[in-house]
Design an enzyme around this catalytic site. Structure first.
Site, mmCIF file in Angstrom:
data_model
loop_
_atom_site.group_PDB
_atom_site.id
_atom_site.type_symbol
_atom_site.label_atom_id
_atom_site.label_comp_id
_atom_site.label_asym_id
_atom_site.label_seq_id
_atom_site.Cartn_x
_atom_site.Cartn_y
_atom_site.Cartn_z
ATOM 1 N N LYS A 53 -19.876 -18.518 35.348
ATOM 2 C CA LYS A 53 -18.819 -18.907 34.398
ATOM 3 C C LYS A 53 -17.748 -19.733 35.114
ATOM 4 C CE LYS A 53 -19.772 -15.067 31.282
ATOM 5 N NZ LYS A 53 -19.489 -13.723 30.788
ATOM 6 N N GLN A 97 -15.623 -8.815 31.772
ATOM 7 C CA GLN A 97 -17.095 -8.757 31.822
ATOM 8 C C GLN A 97 -17.560 -7.322 31.591
ATOM 9 O OE1 GLN A 97 -18.961 -11.486 32.092
ATOM 10 N NE2 GLN A 97 -20.917 -10.442 32.183
ATOM 11 N N ASP A 120 -14.648 -14.042 23.801
ATOM 12 C CA ASP A 120 -15.910 -13.316 23.611
ATOM 13 C C ASP A 120 -16.121 -12.959 22.136
ATOM 14 O OD1 ASP A 120 -17.494 -12.822 25.881
ATOM 15 O OD2 ASP A 120 -16.125 -11.277 26.617
HETATM 16 N N1 GUN Z 1 -21.915 -8.870 29.579
HETATM 17 C C1 GUN Z 1 -23.087 -9.401 29.163
HETATM 18 N N2 GUN Z 1 -22.861 -10.411 28.298
HETATM 19 C C2 GUN Z 1 -21.518 -10.521 28.165
HETATM 20 C C3 GUN Z 1 -20.681 -11.385 27.414
HETATM 21 O O1 GUN Z 1 -21.108 -12.264 26.656
HETATM 22 N N3 GUN Z 1 -19.333 -11.173 27.567
HETATM 23 C C4 GUN Z 1 -18.836 -10.206 28.367
HETATM 24 N N4 GUN Z 1 -17.509 -10.049 28.438
HETATM 25 N N5 GUN Z 1 -19.593 -9.382 29.070
HETATM 26 C C5 GUN Z 1 -20.925 -9.551 28.973
#
Ligand code: GUN
Length: 286
Positions: A53, A97, A120
């Site tokens: 990211k 996350q 998100d």
């Molecule tokens: N863990 C796995 N996929 C995601 C996501 O799209 N966002 C977040 N915050 N954590 C994740």
């Protein structure tokens, strides 16, 4: 005839190029989209995702801050960090996350992120907006899947879409997005009886189970579109999906590979949501 591969690498690149261009238009107006990512603990997969990211932000000209906190970080410290980030103008999006350590309440964390910075789309207000069909942000993985279907001109309206998995991150929002596009949607999960009988009826089959090679060729209708959201590690450490790619690609019409499929789209959609957040917060229409 073997299935056509839905190329997440090519599509995510195209989307990131568009985002980079839009980001430079914003820059001329003195705005740089900013994303803060919080990662708590040592989960190796989460570290990989967060590093991806950060790299993607850099490539698109975004500003990013990554907070890697130890597993033992008290919940109050995470909430305090979110409180600081939420008032900073240069941070347009905040993401924690998942999965979180057990002592941290996911609910408290998600509620602490203001809906307008919730890239998100996990805040209950954003979840409600998605269900109602009037939303600014879409959860990144389901949004990426919809982009893939759209790019390959795959008709969704009137089709039977079967989603295996009912998580808040993928299964539930995925089902809602397909419903908004007028699919007839069935959600299957670990307690579903006669699963293969249902999946064999799917025109569009989305696998979000988290089990290596779970979907086999006998579970797929010839000519179906098969979307693999799984991110599993094989014994040799290599990434593989929930779908038995070799078997299923013999009978499906379209299939997404892992790697090179949905995972890359998730990152592209996060960038898209962050750009959107920056535009909304600065009253800019691109
Ligand atoms: N863990 C796995 N996929 C995601 C996501 O799209 N966002 C977040 N915050 N954590 C994740």
């Amino acid at each position: 005839m073997p299935a056509q591969i839905i190329d997440g690498r090519a599509l995510s690149k195209k989307i990131r190029q568009r985002i980079t261009e839009e980001s430079s238009v914003l820059k001329e107006k003195g705005i740089i989209p900013g994303l803060a990512v919080i990662l708590i603990g040592d989960d190796p997969a989460s570290h990989t995702y967060v590093n991806n990211k950060k790299k993607a932000c850099e490539e698109c000209g975004f500003y990013s801050e990554i907070y890697k906190l130890p597993e033992s970080t008290p919940e109050a410290d995470v909430l305090e960090l979110i409180e600081v980030l939420k008032s900073r103008k240069e941070i347009n999006g905040i993401l924690v996350q998942s999965p979180f350590p057990k002592h941290i309440s996911e609910k408290k964390i998600l509620l602490a992120i203001p809906p307008e910075k919730d890239v998100d789309a996990f805040h209950p207000q954003n979840v409600g907006a998605i269900v109602a069909g009037d939303f600014d942000f879409v959860p990144c993985t389901p949004a990426g899947v919809m982009e893939m279907l759209n790019e390959y001109n795959i008709e969704v309206s009137g089709k039977h879409a079967v989603v295996i998995g009912r998580s808040n991150i993928v299964g539930k929002p995925m089902s809602i997005l397909l419903l908004h596009k007028h699919a007839t949607v069935t959600i299957c999960h670990s307690r579903t009886k006669y699963l293969a009988d249902i999946t064999r009826q799917a025109d569009i089959l989305v696998a979000a189970v988290g089990r290596l090679g779970f979907v086999t060729a006998d579970m797929v209708k010839p000519g179906a579109v098969v979307i693999d959201v799984g991110m599993n590690r094989k014994e040799d450490g290599k990434l593989a999906g929930d779908v038995d790619f070799n078997g299923v690609s013999e009978i499906a019409a379209y299939i997404t590979p892992v790697p090179g499929g949905v995972g890359l789209m998730t990152v592209a959609m996060l960038l898209q949501n962050t750009l959107r957040a920056a535009c909304i917060q600065n009253n800019i229409v691109l």
